[in-house]
Design a protein around this motif. Structure first.
Motif, PDB file in Angstrom:
ATOM      1  N   TYR A  10       0.320  -1.114   0.387  1.00 23.91           N
ATOM      2  CA  TYR A  10      -0.048  -0.710   0.330  1.00 23.91           C
ATOM      3  C   TYR A  10       1.248   0.929   0.335  1.00 23.91           C
ATOM      4  N   ILE A  11       1.852   1.455   0.819  1.00 24.07           N
ATOM      5  CA  ILE A  11       3.174   2.717   1.366  1.00 24.07           C
ATOM      6  C   ILE A  11       3.536   1.989  -0.078  1.00 24.07           C
ATOM      7  N   ARG A  12       3.957   1.812  -1.230  1.00 23.66           N
ATOM      8  CA  ARG A  12       4.514   2.001  -2.400  1.00 23.66           C
ATOM      9  C   ARG A  12       3.233   2.279  -3.255  1.00 23.66           C
ATOM     10  N   ARG A  13       2.920   1.837  -3.594  1.00 22.20           N
ATOM     11  CA  ARG A  13       1.492   2.401  -4.456  1.00 22.20           C
ATOM     12  C   ARG A  13       1.007   3.585  -4.522  1.00 22.20           C
ATOM     13  N   HIS A  14       1.112   3.918  -2.944  1.00 24.69           N
ATOM     14  CA  HIS A  14       0.485   4.944  -3.142  1.00 24.69           C
ATOM     15  C   HIS A  14       1.550   6.112  -1.756  1.00 24.69           C
ATOM     16  N   LYS A  15       2.536   6.369  -2.580  1.00 25.25           N
ATOM     17  CA  LYS A  15       3.464   6.717  -2.032  1.00 25.25           C
ATOM     18  C   LYS A  15       3.885   8.205  -2.139  1.00 25.25           C
ATOM     19  N   TYR A  16       2.957   8.590  -2.875  1.00 22.48           N
ATOM     20  CA  TYR A  16       2.605  10.804  -2.534  1.00 22.48           C
ATOM     21  C   TYR A  16       1.377  10.803  -1.839  1.00 22.48           C
ATOM     22  N   LEU A  17       0.531  10.630  -1.289  1.00 18.90           N
ATOM     23  CA  LEU A  17      -0.439  10.246  -0.172  1.00 18.90           C
ATOM     24  C   LEU A  17       0.167   9.714   0.738  1.00 18.90           C
ATOM     25  N   VAL A  18       0.822   8.782   1.339  1.00 20.66           N
ATOM     26  CA  VAL A  18       1.408   8.359   2.540  1.00 20.66           C
ATOM     27  C   VAL A  18       2.400   9.975   2.505  1.00 20.66           C
ATOM     28  N   THR A  19       2.634  10.274   1.694  1.00 16.38           N
ATOM     29  CA  THR A  19       4.034  11.710   2.479  1.00 16.38           C
ATOM     30  C   THR A  19       3.084  12.607   2.333  1.00 16.38           C
ATOM     31  N   LEU A  20       2.298  13.263   1.903  1.00 15.30           N
ATOM     32  CA  LEU A  20       1.153  14.482   2.298  1.00 15.30           C
ATOM     33  C   LEU A  20       0.958  14.083   3.311  1.00 15.30           C
ATOM     34  N   GLY A  21       0.390  12.975   3.675  1.00 14.29           N
ATOM     35  CA  GLY A  21      -0.199  12.264   4.850  1.00 14.29           C
ATOM     36  C   GLY A  21       0.480  12.989   6.133  1.00 14.29           C
ATOM     37  N   VAL A  22       1.753  12.300   6.267  1.00 20.38           N
ATOM     38  CA  VAL A  22       2.612  12.461   7.078  1.00 20.38           C
ATOM     39  C   VAL A  22       3.180  14.121   7.171  1.00 20.38           C
ATOM     40  N   PHE A  23       3.556  14.417   6.523  1.00 20.77           N
ATOM     41  CA  PHE A  23       3.064  15.459   6.222  1.00 20.77           C
ATOM     42  C   PHE A  23       2.533  17.129   6.375  1.00 20.77           C
ATOM     43  N   LEU A  24       1.552  16.473   6.400  1.00 21.65           N
ATOM     44  CA  LEU A  24       0.048  17.220   7.347  1.00 21.65           C
ATOM     45  C   LEU A  24      -0.236  17.190   8.779  1.00 21.65           C
ATOM     46  N   LEU A  25       0.042  15.915   8.624  1.00 20.78           N
ATOM     47  CA  LEU A  25       0.412  15.847   9.789  1.00 20.78           C
ATOM     48  C   LEU A  25       1.518  16.107  10.971  1.00 20.78           C
ATOM     49  N   VAL A  26       2.946  16.283  10.471  1.00 20.05           N
ATOM     50  CA  VAL A  26       3.883  16.893  10.497  1.00 20.05           C
ATOM     51  C   VAL A  26       3.539  18.510  10.818  1.00 20.05           C
ATOM     52  N   ILE A  27       3.141  18.855   9.813  1.00 21.09           N
ATOM     53  CA  ILE A  27       2.662  20.760   9.635  1.00 21.09           C
ATOM     54  C   ILE A  27       1.102  20.647  11.196  1.00 21.09           C
ATOM     55  N   GLY A  28       0.632  20.514  11.503  1.00 26.23           N
ATOM     56  CA  GLY A  28      -0.412  20.549  11.199  1.00 26.23           C
ATOM     57  C   GLY A  28      -0.708  20.238  13.125  1.00 26.23           C
TER      58      GLY A  28
END
Length: 102
Positions: A10-28
């Motif tokens: 799942y992470i390999r297929r949706h790496k950009y979505l996972v990266t965006l989610g982690v980024f938003l979690l850190v920023i938010g």
């Protein structure tokens, strides 16, 4: 082992979505400069500005009263009677609870 493989796939297929989610979690939420902290700081600044304005108004009123007291002896007597409950020798003072609350 199978669940780990599914998660990794799942992470390999949706790496950009996972990266965006982690980024938003850190920023938010997690970071020291997160959105939550920014909103709290903005609210605190607003409250402090209101307090500064209140003290500024009180300062202006007190300055005006001081100027009146120093220039006019009748104003000095008025302030002494109202605020400090002073009286002349032939007077009686009645204090009401409503006056003490002010």
């Amino acid at each position: 082992m199978r669940k780990i493989a599914k998660v990794w796939l799942y992470i390999r297929r949706h790496k950009y979505l996972v990266t965006l989610g982690v980024f938003l979690l850190v920023i938010g939420v997690i970071d020291d400069n997160s959105l939550i902290h920014r909103f709290q700081n903005r609210r605190e600044i607003h409250e402090l500005n209101k307090e500064i304005e209140r003290y500024r108004k009180q300062y202006e009123e007190d300055s005006k009263t001081l100027k009146e007291i120093t220039s006019n002896p009748k104003e000095l007597e008025k302030v002494a009677r109202e605020k400090y409950l002073m009286k002349q020798e032939n007077e009686d003072i009645y204090i009401f609870e409503e006056d003490l609350k002010k």
